[in-house]
Design a protein around this motif. Structure first.
Motif, PDB file in Angstrom:
ATOM      1  N   THR A  54       0.843  -1.189   0.000  1.00 14.28           N
ATOM      2  CA  THR A  54       0.000   0.000   0.000  1.00 14.28           C
ATOM      3  C   THR A  54       0.882   1.243   0.000  1.00 14.28           C
ATOM      4  O   THR A  54       1.851   1.325   0.755  1.00 14.28           O
ATOM      5  CB  THR A  54      -0.911   0.019   1.242  1.00 14.28           C
ATOM      6  OG1 THR A  54      -1.710  -1.160   1.251  1.00 14.28           O
ATOM      7  CG2 THR A  54      -1.835   1.237   1.215  1.00 14.28           C
ATOM      8  N   LEU A  55       0.539   2.212  -0.867  1.00 12.07           N
ATOM      9  CA  LEU A  55       1.280   3.466  -0.977  1.00 12.07           C
ATOM     10  C   LEU A  55       0.314   4.640  -0.889  1.00 12.07           C
ATOM     11  O   LEU A  55      -0.831   4.551  -1.342  1.00 12.07           O
ATOM     12  CB  LEU A  55       2.027   3.554  -2.317  1.00 12.07           C
ATOM     13  CG  LEU A  55       2.965   2.414  -2.701  1.00 12.07           C
ATOM     14  CD1 LEU A  55       3.429   2.593  -4.143  1.00 12.07           C
ATOM     15  CD2 LEU A  55       4.156   2.380  -1.770  1.00 12.07           C
ATOM     16  N   ASP A  56       0.794   5.747  -0.336  1.00 14.15           N
ATOM     17  CA  ASP A  56      -0.004   6.969  -0.382  1.00 14.15           C
ATOM     18  C   ASP A  56       0.910   8.183  -0.231  1.00 14.15           C
ATOM     19  O   ASP A  56       1.995   8.084   0.336  1.00 14.15           O
ATOM     20  CB  ASP A  56      -1.086   6.977   0.706  1.00 14.15           C
ATOM     21  CG  ASP A  56      -0.514   7.060   2.108  1.00 14.15           C
ATOM     22  OD1 ASP A  56      -0.080   8.157   2.505  1.00 14.15           O
ATOM     23  OD2 ASP A  56      -0.501   6.038   2.811  1.00 14.15           O
ATOM     24  N   ARG A  57       0.460   9.303  -0.758  1.00 12.25           N
ATOM     25  CA  ARG A  57       1.138  10.579  -0.547  1.00 12.25           C
ATOM     26  C   ARG A  57       0.197  11.706  -0.943  1.00 12.25           C
ATOM     27  O   ARG A  57      -0.748  11.511  -1.725  1.00 12.25           O
ATOM     28  CB  ARG A  57       2.441  10.682  -1.330  1.00 12.25           C
ATOM     29  CG  ARG A  57       2.286  10.823  -2.835  1.00 12.25           C
ATOM     30  CD  ARG A  57       3.611  11.139  -3.498  1.00 12.25           C
ATOM     31  NE  ARG A  57       3.475  11.179  -4.951  1.00 12.25           N
ATOM     32  CZ  ARG A  57       4.460  11.520  -5.780  1.00 12.25           C
ATOM     33  NH1 ARG A  57       5.652  11.837  -5.307  1.00 12.25           N
ATOM     34  NH2 ARG A  57       4.261  11.544  -7.093  1.00 12.25           N
ATOM     35  N   THR A  58       0.462  12.890  -0.428  1.00 10.44           N
ATOM     36  CA  THR A  58      -0.284  14.090  -0.785  1.00 10.44           C
ATOM     37  C   THR A  58       0.685  15.120  -1.336  1.00 10.44           C
ATOM     38  O   THR A  58       1.646  15.492  -0.664  1.00 10.44           O
ATOM     39  CB  THR A  58      -1.017  14.672   0.439  1.00 10.44           C
ATOM     40  OG1 THR A  58      -1.977  13.723   0.897  1.00 10.44           O
ATOM     41  CG2 THR A  58      -1.745  15.963   0.060  1.00 10.44           C
TER      42      THR A  58
END
Length: 229
Positions: free
Chosen positions: A48-52
């Protein structure tokens, strides 16, 4: 990654491996000052990956492998006859009455199905778009690909990736200073799709029975293509 569970920022171009070594991918290298957060879950074949990216978009990506039930094999993505006409089938597949009702309730303004290529597999993708509030909206993609592992078991690679975009200088939480750049939706979406292309083109399924997939005509040389939606 930690042999049980780990999360946190990861450098660009890092190769990530699922805990049980069945799946790997490379972290995209766009916007080098904005790192990705990565999660590797010991309970599943999952990354799982995330960024803003301040004043632009949030990217949420969940990729996992699940066992595929036997009854789905003859009707789905391990059926050569179905795979050969997949793109035409998905484009012409009408929405069911339940889907129409469900999309209306969730304020879906756009819906599309099409075929993709990931890790040598021909996959089915659906995308939904909706406006959340003024100047903020989302595009929600789900891609499924099926394959046989080296033990002869059917498996499903499921990728769920969400773009939440902002424009006209609407700030996401966590942005400490306003940007002077006004991003167009087309630019935001293209960057998101380029990030996904980096991920999908780098993906390796170590447990896939490539010889069987080739023999049954289920393995392809095509790469992931950036679509206009």
């Amino acid at each position: 990654m930690d042999p049980r569970f780990n999360s946190g920022p990861v450098p660009h171009n890092t190769k990530m491996m699922s805990v049980n070594n069945t799946l790997s991918l490379n972290i995209p290298n766009s916007y080098p000052k904005t790192l990705w957060n990565a999660w590797s879950d010991f309970r599943k074949n999952r990354i799982t990956l995330d960024r803003t990216i301040p004043n632009m978009m949030r990217e949420d990506i969940d990729i996992r492998i699940r066992p595929l039930s036997q009854e789905r094999i003859s009707k789905g993505l391990l059926n050569k006859k179905y795979i050969d006409v997949l793109n035409e089938h998905l484009h012409n597949l009408p929405l069911t009455p339940w889907e129409i009702k469900n999309n209306k309730e969730r304020r879906i303004t756009y819906f599309q199905r099409y075929a993709d290529y990931i890790a040598g597999l021909k996959c089915g993708t659906k995308v939904e778009s909706r406006n959340i509030t003024a100047n903020i909206g989302s595009r929600d993609y789900q891609t499924t690909c099926d394959y046989y592992d080296k033990k002869g078991n059917p498996q499903r690679l499921h990728s769920h990736y969400i773009l939440t975009f902002t424009f006209n200088q609407t700030l996401f939480e966590g942005s400490h200073s306003p940007s002077l750049v006004q991003h167009h939706l087309e630019e935001i979406q293209l960057q998101f799709k380029q990030d996904m292309k980096e991920i999908f083109d780098s993906m390796i399924l170590y447990d896939m029975d490539t010889e069987r997939m080739k023999k049954e005509g289920l393995l392809f040389d095509e790469k992931y293509q950036i679509q206009h939606w």
